[in-house]
Design a protein around this motif. Sequence first.
Motif, short mmCIF file in Angstrom:
data_model
loop_
_atom_site.label_atom_id
_atom_site.label_comp_id
_atom_site.label_asym_id
_atom_site.label_seq_id
_atom_site.Cartn_x
_atom_site.Cartn_y
_atom_site.Cartn_z
N GLY A 38 0.81 -1.22 0.00
CA GLY A 38 0.00 0.00 0.00
C GLY A 38 0.83 1.26 0.00
O GLY A 38 0.32 2.34 -0.27
N VAL A 95 0.48 6.88 -0.06
CA VAL A 95 -0.04 5.54 -0.26
C VAL A 95 -0.41 5.36 -1.73
O VAL A 95 -0.65 6.34 -2.44
CB VAL A 95 -1.26 5.25 0.65
CG1 VAL A 95 -0.87 5.37 2.11
CG2 VAL A 95 -2.42 6.16 0.30
N ALA A 129 -5.25 2.45 -2.13
CA ALA A 129 -4.95 1.90 -0.80
C ALA A 129 -5.57 2.78 0.27
O ALA A 129 -5.75 3.98 0.06
CB ALA A 129 -3.44 1.81 -0.61
N ASP A 130 -5.91 2.20 1.41
CA ASP A 130 -6.54 2.96 2.48
C ASP A 130 -5.47 3.45 3.46
O ASP A 130 -4.73 2.65 4.03
CB ASP A 130 -7.57 2.07 3.20
CG ASP A 130 -8.22 2.82 4.34
OD1 ASP A 130 -8.67 3.95 4.11
OD2 ASP A 130 -8.25 2.29 5.47
N ASP A 141 -5.58 4.66 6.38
CA ASP A 141 -5.70 4.20 7.77
C ASP A 141 -5.15 2.78 7.92
O ASP A 141 -4.47 2.47 8.90
CB ASP A 141 -7.16 4.23 8.21
CG ASP A 141 -7.63 5.65 8.46
OD1 ASP A 141 -6.81 6.44 8.99
OD2 ASP A 141 -8.77 5.98 8.12
N GLN A 142 -5.43 1.94 6.91
CA GLN A 142 -4.94 0.56 7.00
C GLN A 142 -3.42 0.53 6.89
O GLN A 142 -2.75 -0.20 7.62
CB GLN A 142 -5.56 -0.29 5.89
CG GLN A 142 -6.97 -0.74 6.25
CD GLN A 142 -7.67 -1.44 5.10
OE1 GLN A 142 -7.05 -1.73 4.07
NE2 GLN A 142 -8.95 -1.70 5.29
N VAL A 143 -2.90 1.34 5.96
CA VAL A 143 -1.44 1.37 5.81
C VAL A 143 -0.81 1.86 7.11
O VAL A 143 0.18 1.31 7.60
CB VAL A 143 -1.04 2.27 4.62
CG1 VAL A 143 0.47 2.39 4.53
CG2 VAL A 143 -1.61 1.71 3.32
N ALA A 154 -1.97 1.58 10.08
CA ALA A 154 -2.07 0.53 11.09
C ALA A 154 -0.97 -0.51 10.86
O ALA A 154 -0.33 -0.99 11.82
CB ALA A 154 -3.45 -0.11 11.04
N ALA A 155 -0.72 -0.82 9.59
CA ALA A 155 0.32 -1.81 9.29
C ALA A 155 1.69 -1.32 9.72
O ALA A 155 2.47 -2.05 10.34
CB ALA A 155 0.30 -2.12 7.79
N ARG A 208 2.34 0.88 12.01
CA ARG A 208 2.38 0.88 13.48
C ARG A 208 2.65 -0.52 14.01
O ARG A 208 3.36 -0.70 14.99
CB ARG A 208 1.03 1.35 14.03
CG ARG A 208 0.89 2.85 14.10
CD ARG A 208 -0.39 3.27 14.81
NE ARG A 208 -0.82 4.56 14.29
CZ ARG A 208 -1.91 4.73 13.54
NH1 ARG A 208 -2.69 3.70 13.24
NH2 ARG A 208 -2.20 5.93 13.10
N ARG A 209 2.08 -1.52 13.35
CA ARG A 209 2.23 -2.89 13.84
C ARG A 209 3.67 -3.36 13.70
O ARG A 209 4.18 -4.05 14.59
CB ARG A 209 1.28 -3.81 13.08
CG ARG A 209 1.17 -5.19 13.70
CD ARG A 209 0.05 -6.02 13.10
NE ARG A 209 -1.13 -5.26 12.73
CZ ARG A 209 -1.65 -5.26 11.50
NH1 ARG A 209 -1.11 -5.95 10.53
NH2 ARG A 209 -2.74 -4.56 11.26
N THR A 226 -2.19 10.04 10.35
CA THR A 226 -2.84 10.28 9.06
C THR A 226 -3.06 11.78 8.90
O THR A 226 -2.81 12.56 9.83
CB THR A 226 -4.22 9.60 9.01
OG1 THR A 226 -5.03 10.18 10.04
CG2 THR A 226 -4.11 8.10 9.23
#
Lengths: 400, 231
Positions: A85, A240, A244-245, A247-249, A251-252, A254-255, A263
Amino acid sequence: MISLAGRDILHGWGKFVLTGVGLGLLIGVTLSMAGVYRGMVDDAQALLDNSGADLWVVQKDTLGPYAEPSSLNEDTERPIRAMAGVDRAAGVTYLTMQIAHEGSDVRVMVVGAEVALPGEPGQPPHLLAGRRIVHGHYEAVADVKTGFAIGDRVKVRRNTYRIVGLTSRMVSSGGDPMLFLSLKDAQDAQFDKDSDAIVRQRARTASSPVLNPPGYPAVAEAVNAAQATSNNVNAVLVTVKRGADADQVAAAIRRWQRVTVYTRADMESILIDKMIANSARQIGMFLVILAIVSAAIVAFIIYTMTIGKIREIAVLKLIGTRNRTIAGMILQQALGLGLIGFAVGKIAASFWAPFFPKYVLLLPADSLRGFFVVMGICTLASLLAIHAAIKVDPAEAIGG
Amino acid sequence: MAEGIRIENLVKTYGSGDTAVHALRGVNMAVAKGEVVGLIGPSGSGKSTLLKCLGAVIEPSSGRMIIGDNVIYDGGWKVRDLRALRRDLIGFIFQAPYLIPFLDVTDNVALLPMLAGKPNTVARKEARDLLDALDVGHRAAAMPSQLSGGEQQRVSIARALVNRPPVILADEPTAPLDSVRALAVVDLLNSMARQFDTAIIVVTHDEKIIPTFRRLYNIREGITVEEQNST
Ligand SMILES: Nc1ncnc2c1ncn2[C@@H]1O[C@H](COP(=O)(O)OP(=O)(O)O)[C@@H](O)[C@H]1O
Ligand SMILES: [Mg+2]
């Protein structure tokens, strides 16, 4: 029926207009204060827009890079770039400083951006004149508000840079114009130590048996070399991929990384709700005080005008004028004063806005709101005078 | 002659109990249309109180008041809108002209018919005709501050007359004037009373004009005594 208010205003228009102009200047100040706040918000938006980023990766648990210091190793961008993403990722540095220019100095935000590839986030998105930075060193792109011209040489810390391009509306959240350097140059500028500090650091290294083990001079040399350079950045800006989203990127990232990711919405809330919040409250206080002062002026003027006409009002009532007509006359005068004041204020604010050192953004919606507030204040302010006029006894026109 | 105003047994008491002031104790008056009468009396005798009762700005305590054919007070107000009563049935002339400074001469006079709902053009026409009749037609476009005292007084008389009220109340209209001008004003009031068929009550203590009234009401301690001037 004729307009009693209009006739009265025409009769004493000099005083009325002067009062209106005075009130207008006050309203102009009020509109400008609102414009200052709008300008700050707009500067913050411009900062975020022009960075070109969808995500801001900063040092873990900081509000960086604009609201708090943040420091990351520039290599943080590599694994991020490889994540699903993510389109692009580039380190940036931000440093606000004074730069000497033609005898005076200019406050600028020095931005270090990766210049090797066009379109990396962090670079100025558009140029007014000149070209982008193409050499790795000693070239700069400046916002026009710095007053720099193409070909100018400006000194940042120990090095001199040549202005090769100009851009516009590139400002920090504080409204300071930006000066773009290559990331390497900016890192040097940000982390450079002065000569004395280096000498002292070397002496300390030399006297430490750990860093300078006897018989191994290469160790101390390596330590010194490591201390003299920096490869830190303040943030990694990430774009991104289309579709691609964000927020999801985020979160990834961050993980998988020990970093904090913001964001665009997070960043806006940091800049506007946290950084500007106090200034906004400050300006809000001013607006409240100015509103009260304006109301007091209108109330005072309308009240004096009315008290000066008590005898006439008694006569008008005696000969059969309704209270409603007299109240209407006073209200119309207050609104007339507000109208003149608003017109003068609007013109004054538009006139002097460009002379403010920071961006003053006069929004038509704010003017409209201001108009209704002024009219509301004038209505309230006339109540005192209306009350006095209603209380006048028509019997007063007949001598005691 | 038709009756302009009649007052029967009018009583006005300010306050009550120990502090009550009996300003009017039973006033009787009748003034015909076309007639000018004087109302005289020492200070504190009740002249202003009577004028305020007649002018419907204070409420009497008891008695009867009739203006033209309208019983306006009979132990209580008999008309609902006192404002309209003052506008349509009573003209006022004050000690000073009290013109509205921000209206020109025409509109100072035309204001009353306008308040009564007449169109501006009609009201202004009536005002100008009246100003002509009072010899101030040439100042119709002037502002009050540009007029002489005598001209202002004429304009204020025009204002009192414009709605053709059955009665005009004049409160010390000659007080600030010298005797020549004072007598001229009384002459003017007399001719206006006849010309416009209105009853005029002139409150005064001006010795210069008292002899000019054929009929006088002398008020003492709230009671009127009718007097005739022999001349
Ligand atoms: N509003 C009032 N309240 C109480 N007493 C009053 C009031 N107005 C007048 N009076 C009293 O009524 C009496 C008559 O007063 P007024 O009608 O003013 O007399 P004049 O006009 O002849 O001098 C006086 O004793 C005066 O003090
Ligand atoms: Mg009196």
